[in-house]
Design a protein around this motif. Structure first.
Motif, short mmCIF file in Angstrom:
data_model
loop_
_atom_site.label_atom_id
_atom_site.label_comp_id
_atom_site.label_asym_id
_atom_site.label_seq_id
_atom_site.Cartn_x
_atom_site.Cartn_y
_atom_site.Cartn_z
N TYR A 11 0.82 -1.25 0.10
CA TYR A 11 -0.09 0.04 0.02
C TYR A 11 0.82 1.08 0.01
CZ TYR A 11 -3.68 -3.33 0.59
OH TYR A 11 -4.89 -4.19 0.35
N THR A 44 -6.51 -1.43 16.62
CA THR A 44 -5.51 -0.47 15.51
C THR A 44 -5.24 0.80 16.03
OG1 THR A 44 -6.74 -1.61 13.70
CG2 THR A 44 -5.66 0.59 13.18
N SER A 62 -11.30 -8.40 11.53
CA SER A 62 -10.44 -8.69 10.51
C SER A 62 -10.83 -8.67 9.10
CB SER A 62 -9.92 -10.30 10.84
OG SER A 62 -10.92 -11.06 10.81
N ASP A 63 -12.37 -8.82 8.99
CA ASP A 63 -13.03 -8.90 7.70
C ASP A 63 -12.97 -7.39 6.89
OD1 ASP A 63 -13.00 -11.53 7.28
OD2 ASP A 63 -15.09 -11.44 8.28
N GLU A 64 -13.64 -6.40 8.00
CA GLU A 64 -13.95 -5.13 7.65
C GLU A 64 -12.79 -4.09 8.15
OE1 GLU A 64 -15.17 -1.83 5.72
OE2 GLU A 64 -15.78 -3.75 5.42
N PRO A 66 -9.27 -3.75 7.97
CA PRO A 66 -8.15 -3.34 6.96
C PRO A 66 -8.71 -2.40 6.05
CG PRO A 66 -7.97 -5.51 7.28
CD PRO A 66 -9.21 -5.36 7.99
N ARG A 67 -10.12 -2.66 5.59
CA ARG A 67 -10.72 -1.83 4.57
C ARG A 67 -11.23 -0.28 5.05
NH1 ARG A 67 -12.20 -6.44 2.53
NH2 ARG A 67 -14.18 -6.78 3.89
N ARG A 68 -11.68 -0.48 6.61
CA ARG A 68 -11.95 0.66 7.26
C ARG A 68 -10.74 1.55 7.61
NH1 ARG A 68 -15.04 -1.62 11.27
NH2 ARG A 68 -13.18 -1.73 12.86
N LEU A 70 -7.80 1.60 5.71
CA LEU A 70 -7.32 2.25 4.58
C LEU A 70 -8.38 3.54 4.24
CD1 LEU A 70 -6.41 -0.88 2.81
CD2 LEU A 70 -4.75 0.84 3.53
N ARG A 71 -9.57 3.38 4.38
CA ARG A 71 -10.59 4.49 4.12
C ARG A 71 -10.09 5.51 5.03
NH1 ARG A 71 -14.60 0.96 3.50
NH2 ARG A 71 -15.35 1.35 5.78
#
Length: 97
Positions: A11, A44, A62-64, A66-68, A70-71
């Protein structure tokens, strides 16, 4: 620790990710899964360049998660790049009930 390096490279992060091998940070944030702190709950924390905590999430998914995260980082990056208008005051308006 290798996973952190791979994630960071994927990233294009320009800052290090922390791997708390001695459990100092998880103890400070109360993130121990057990009394002996042999393992940590997934939390985090985002620390700014100044060394101040800018975001903390103790309910990491762990599912949402990383996306949250990064947003959030993209939003923070956009905020720092937003042009500043000279002579314009920013006001906070409270909603009237």
């Amino acid at each position: 620790m290798a996973h952190n390096s791979e994630f960071s490279a994927k990233y294009n992060f320009t800052y290090p990710l922390v791997c708390d091998t001695k459990a100092r940070i998880i103890r400070a944030f109360g993130a121990c899964k057990r009394d002996d702190c042999a393992s940590a709950a997934r939390h985090t924390a985002v620390v700014g360049k100044s060394g101040k905590l800018v975001h903390y999430d103790s309910a990491f998914d762990s599912d949402e998660g990383p996306r949250r995260l990064l947003r959030l980082l993209a939003e923070k990056r956009a905020e720092t790049r937003a042009p500043r208008l000279r002579g314009v005051r920013h006001r906070v308006h409270k909603e009237e009930n």
